[in-house]
Design a protein around this motif. Sequence first.
Motif, PDB file in Angstrom:
ATOM      1  N   LEU A 361       0.844  -1.188   0.000  1.00  7.61           N
ATOM      2  CA  LEU A 361       0.000   0.000   0.000  1.00  7.61           C
ATOM      3  C   LEU A 361       0.881   1.241   0.000  1.00  7.61           C
ATOM      4  O   LEU A 361       1.989   1.232   0.557  1.00  7.61           O
ATOM      5  N   ARG A 364       0.762   6.132   4.148  1.00  6.38           N
ATOM      6  CA  ARG A 364      -0.288   7.070   4.553  1.00  6.38           C
ATOM      7  C   ARG A 364       0.243   8.051   5.601  1.00  6.38           C
ATOM      8  O   ARG A 364       1.153   7.729   6.366  1.00  6.38           O
ATOM      9  N   VAL A 369      -6.577   6.463   8.930  1.00  4.00           N
ATOM     10  CA  VAL A 369      -7.096   5.670   7.805  1.00  4.00           C
ATOM     11  C   VAL A 369      -7.718   4.367   8.308  1.00  4.00           C
ATOM     12  O   VAL A 369      -8.588   3.796   7.641  1.00  4.00           O
ATOM     13  N   THR A 373     -11.478   3.448   7.298  1.00  4.58           N
ATOM     14  CA  THR A 373     -11.745   2.234   6.535  1.00  4.58           C
ATOM     15  C   THR A 373     -12.849   1.411   7.182  1.00  4.58           C
ATOM     16  O   THR A 373     -13.735   0.876   6.502  1.00  4.58           O
ATOM     17  N   ILE A 391      -8.891   3.320   3.101  1.00  2.00           N
ATOM     18  CA  ILE A 391      -7.945   2.701   2.174  1.00  2.00           C
ATOM     19  C   ILE A 391      -8.757   1.905   1.164  1.00  2.00           C
ATOM     20  O   ILE A 391      -9.278   0.825   1.477  1.00  2.00           O
ATOM     21  N   GLU A 392      -8.882   2.421  -0.034  1.00  2.72           N
ATOM     22  CA  GLU A 392      -9.799   1.861  -1.023  1.00  2.72           C
ATOM     23  C   GLU A 392      -9.418   0.446  -1.431  1.00  2.72           C
ATOM     24  O   GLU A 392     -10.296  -0.375  -1.727  1.00  2.72           O
ATOM     25  N   GLU A 393      -8.117   0.149  -1.445  1.00  2.00           N
ATOM     26  CA  GLU A 393      -7.688  -1.178  -1.874  1.00  2.00           C
ATOM     27  C   GLU A 393      -8.218  -2.291  -0.965  1.00  2.00           C
ATOM     28  O   GLU A 393      -8.302  -3.452  -1.378  1.00  2.00           O
TER      29      GLU A 393
END
Length: 395
Positions: A361, A364, A369, A373, A391-393
Amino acid sequence: MKRFKRIFVVVIDSLGIGAMDNAAQYGDEGSDTLGHIDASVDHLLLPHLEKLGLGNLCALNHVKPVAEPMAYYGRLNEASVGKDTMTGHWEMMGLYITKPFKTFTDTGFPKELLEELEKRTGHKIVGNKSASGTEIMDELGEHQIATGDMIVYTSADSVLQICANEDTFGLQELYRCCEIARELTLKDEWKVGRVIARPYVGMKKGEFKRTANRHDYALKPFGTTALNLLKDKGLDVISVGKIFDIFDGEGLTEGNKSQSSVHGMEQTIEIAKRDFNGLCFVNLVDFDALWGHRRDPVGYGAELERFDEKLGELLPLIKDDDLLLITADHGNDPTFKGSDHTKERVPLLAYSPSYGNCKELKERNTFAVIGATVLDNFGLHKDKDMIGEPIEELL
């Protein structure tokens, strides 16, 4: 729509992975908790953390990178001012702290505070230094029993602790004095994160024992956290270890006190066998309290091995619709000068059996985050004063 039904956030208290860019402002340039532990020990057997990708995140002697890590892996920086436990955890759940909590490790508490505490409680004070609770009990316990004085001491954390004999001083009297201390230490110049009542029994040195009647008087978070939003939505918010004290119970639906970090992992394993819908938030404090502050890299390494063994029991209980996040709240390099925390980046390992092709990743700039999340997973939005983006992933 939520992707994960259960999210576990496990905080290895103080497992930093290298100095932040601003570490010099804190006197912590060159600190590296995990790296220096790894360099100080003959072995560091962490097969489960290795499979998740810890060796891909850090250059270590004993933990190797793997071609196909089971987890997403990355580094988090702390945005807030400070490097203490409450700051780290509060930031994880969305708060931005601009004033660090006070520590009195090197100086003891100021004369003005102690005089006011003596006046308000009616008890003289002895101690007033940073010390191990068991050592100061042996040093001053007999005096305390004979005189009715209070033993006041601190540590490398932002705490004021009052120690007194449960039978001769009285438990309710100890609690009363701690409540007064909590009131006094709300002033900015004396503001500690926690006041702790430390009762003990026994009548002479060598026989003193702490009792289970410890009580923490913590500051409440100054704003809404991710925990509050989850609880208000009717989700389960389960704490293990120090989490309940760190948040003063705010936003939690269930609290579980731990006797050790191993016990905390055992509690987490039992919770993972249950059906719940929401967050299980875990703090494992022994890394910090027993090994970091006492500058014992070998003991710290052994504690990491015990954690990894329990992690091996937890991983098979993580289901496809579960997410496990492993992180830390600050550093505490056991090879570094002094006995204080160190301003470091922390790891983030994110594991779910539903993941495939896990990668690194991007770094950050805030611990928040994590809370963001969790909220996004459950379809919730942070309050306007909270920080952090999901964290979009991972979702």
